[in-house]
Design an enzyme around this catalytic site. Structure first.
Site, PDB file in Angstrom:
ATOM      1  N   HIS A 145      16.937  -3.072 -34.398  1.00 54.62           N
ATOM      2  CA  HIS A 145      15.777  -2.158 -34.509  1.00 54.62           C
ATOM      3  C   HIS A 145      16.108  -0.819 -33.860  1.00 54.62           C
ATOM      4  CE1 HIS A 145      11.333  -1.465 -34.986  1.00 54.62           C
ATOM      5  NE2 HIS A 145      11.709  -0.437 -34.234  1.00 54.62           N
ATOM      6  N   GLN A 182       6.048   5.981 -41.257  1.00 57.54           N
ATOM      7  CA  GLN A 182       5.641   6.159 -39.860  1.00 57.54           C
ATOM      8  C   GLN A 182       4.171   6.568 -39.716  1.00 57.54           C
ATOM      9  OE1 GLN A 182       7.588   6.783 -36.307  1.00 57.54           O
ATOM     10  NE2 GLN A 182       5.456   6.150 -36.209  1.00 57.54           N
ATOM     11  N   HIS A 207       7.153  -2.649 -38.326  1.00 60.64           N
ATOM     12  CA  HIS A 207       6.545  -2.419 -37.027  1.00 60.64           C
ATOM     13  C   HIS A 207       5.183  -3.107 -37.105  1.00 60.64           C
ATOM     14  CE1 HIS A 207       9.594   0.654 -36.703  1.00 60.64           C
ATOM     15  NE2 HIS A 207       9.196   0.987 -35.499  1.00 60.64           N
ATOM     16  N   HIS A 251      15.919   3.844 -34.528  1.00 60.75           N
ATOM     17  CA  HIS A 251      15.421   5.002 -35.306  1.00 60.75           C
ATOM     18  C   HIS A 251      16.491   6.077 -35.281  1.00 60.75           C
ATOM     19  CE1 HIS A 251      11.223   3.599 -35.817  1.00 60.75           C
ATOM     20  NE2 HIS A 251      11.542   2.901 -34.743  1.00 60.75           N
ATOM     21  N   GLU A 309       2.205  -2.938 -32.677  1.00 62.12           N
ATOM     22  CA  GLU A 309       2.796  -2.263 -31.510  1.00 62.12           C
ATOM     23  C   GLU A 309       1.679  -1.548 -30.761  1.00 62.12           C
ATOM     24  OE1 GLU A 309       5.796   0.717 -32.280  1.00 62.12           O
ATOM     25  OE2 GLU A 309       6.384   0.814 -30.169  1.00 62.12           O
ATOM     26  N   ASP A 368      15.587   0.313 -30.269  1.00 57.83           N
ATOM     27  CA  ASP A 368      14.482   1.149 -30.751  1.00 57.83           C
ATOM     28  C   ASP A 368      14.790   2.643 -30.646  1.00 57.83           C
ATOM     29  OD1 ASP A 368      12.070   1.645 -31.952  1.00 57.83           O
ATOM     30  OD2 ASP A 368      10.823   1.044 -30.262  1.00 57.83           O
TER      31      ASP A 368
HETATM   32 FE   FE2 Z   1      10.503   1.281 -33.756  1.00 61.81          FE
END
Ligand code: FE2
Length: 429
Positions: free
Chosen positions: A58, A154, A212, A60, A215, A311
């Site tokens: 995971h 996102q 996701h 970005h 979260e 992440d």
């Molecule tokens: Fe993430």
């Protein structure tokens, strides 16, 4: 007589056995003690842990190494991070994203991190710059690093007016996996609907899903339930992961006792991100302040596959990081209180082989016939590797040495003590 291209002598495998590893081309030929085979290159790794490579399930990569642009995250919250990312997106060009991503991949390889699943923003046209940049990076690094891309709306699959179209376009361009962010949609109902539609898109295209999911510290955020349900309905077992799942930390225990068997039954994997969860969650609390990481030991006890992710590194959400999955395991075992020797080893597996399996990679493991990708650490076993965040002495990818590092020592000159050399808190001689 068979000749190896590379022979590693005397390494310690994660299970504690000592073995030589013979490699021919991109493939492991043999893993056994005292291999007598001729080899083009022989490297002595006596006493050092040799492990399958690190894996980050995971990340970005479209945001990494952008810290401070155009400003830092003042509150430290997830929501300000999302807002800040929205400010940055129009300012960054495709070439800039690609250059940062390639720099990060260099860091990753130096750390023995040879497989990364990166989410890439597909909310709008600005996000598609990242899609094109990371598709190019995926191609450029493919001979030494497995880069998987997740189409990640996102700003919300429904909440952003352009996200649905851009997510489909990203998948058409070759992005590997379907993502989502149900807890960020306008309503719980929209969140549930987004899980359903995104899973249907994945099923139609034969793709994996990694969302996701939940979260948030809100215990009512229960989209993982819908994700497990859709996985069952659409026959996606073994191909779906829920990332973060932080709301489970705050859920009612009775509800969790129903939820965990549902996740296990659906074969949905979990990907907590300990560094980021402990940093971003609990920000609205006073005291006691919640840790925010999901229930890792409990999921493992239910047979749910759990892989730790990194992440973020130096981006709108996180101001630190070095592509070191041992940092991730270190934080993970603290936050989950997985401190027994067996649990610490499980944490090591969660940043190596378990995460590789969750990503669907073919060849996690050191055995004849497997792909010759591995890392040699300045440690004697997996627990010591975590304790020291041990140096990577050698990284081999597809049979080639792609990174080397000399052992480091500190010469001590202390009054009243004999001259001494410290090897970074190692107990071994
Ligand atoms: Fe993430």
């Amino acid at each position: 007589m068979t000749t190896a291209t590379l022979l590693l002598k005397g390494g310690v495998l994660p299970d504690g056995k000592t073995a030589d590893i013979a490699i021919s081309g991109e493939t492991i030929l043999a893993v056994q003690p005292a291999i007598g085979m001729e080899a083009a290159e022989v490297i002595d790794i006596s006493g050092h842990l040799v492990s399958p490579p690190f894996v980050d399930p995971h990340f970005h990569m479209d945001a990494t190494l952008s810290y401070g642009q155009p400003r830092i995250n003042r509150s430290g919250t997830l929501l300000e991070g999302i807002g800040l990312w929205g400010e940055l997106k129009p300012l960054q060009g495709e070439e800039e994203i690609e250059a940062r991503a390639l720099a990060y991949c260099d860091w990753a390889v130096s750390m023995g991190l040879l497989a990364i699943r990166s989410h890439v923003d597909t909310s709008d046209e600005h996000g598609l710059k990242g899609v094109r940049a990371l598709l190019s990076v995926r191609e450029k690094v493919k001979d030494y690093l497995d880069l998987q891309l997740v189409a990640f709306p996102q700003d919300g699959f429904y909440r952003s007016p352009t996200a649905r179209d851009c997510t489909i376009r990203a998948l058409d361009l070759g992005v590997d996996i379907v993502g989502g962010i149900p807890h960020f949609e306008r309503t719980m109902a929209d969140g549930r609907r987004s899980v359903t539609e995104l899973c249907e898109i994945a099923a139609e295209r034969g793709l994996m899903v990694d969302m996701h999911c939940d979260e948030t510290d809100d215990p009512q955020s229960r989209h993982i339930e819908q994700l497990a349900c859709e996985t069952q309905r659409l026959g996606l077992q073994g191909r779906v992961a829920g990332s973060h799942l932080t709301s489970m930390h705050s859920m009612d225990n009775y509800y969790v006792s129903k939820l965990l068997p549902l996740i296990a039954e659906a074969g949905v994997a979990a990907i907590p991100n300990p560094l980021i969860n402990i940093t971003l969650q609990g920000r609205h609390d006073t005291y006691p302040r919640r840790r925010g990481m999901t229930r890792v030991p409990e999921m493992l006890n239910h047979g749910i596959r759990v892989g730790f992710g990194q992440d973020c590194v130096l981006d709108p959400w996180y101001s630190l990081g070095t592509a070191d999955m041992l940092d991730v395991a270190f934080m993970g075992l603290h936050v989950a209180q997985m401190t027994s020797p067996a649990d610490m080893r499980r944490c090591f597996d969660m940043v190596t082989q378990t995460s590789a399996a969750i990503m669907g990679l073919d060849d996690p493991g050191l055995a004849p016939g497997k792909r010759a990708s591995l890392v040699v650490l300045d440690a004697g076993d997996p627990v010591e590797a975590i304790r020291l965040r041990a140096d990577r002495l050698l990284v081999v990818s597809h049979g080639k040495v792609v990174a080397r590092r000399a052992q480091t020592e500190t010469a001590l000159a202390l009054p009243g003590r004999p001259a001494n050399v410290s090897r970074r808190f190692q107990v071994r001689g």
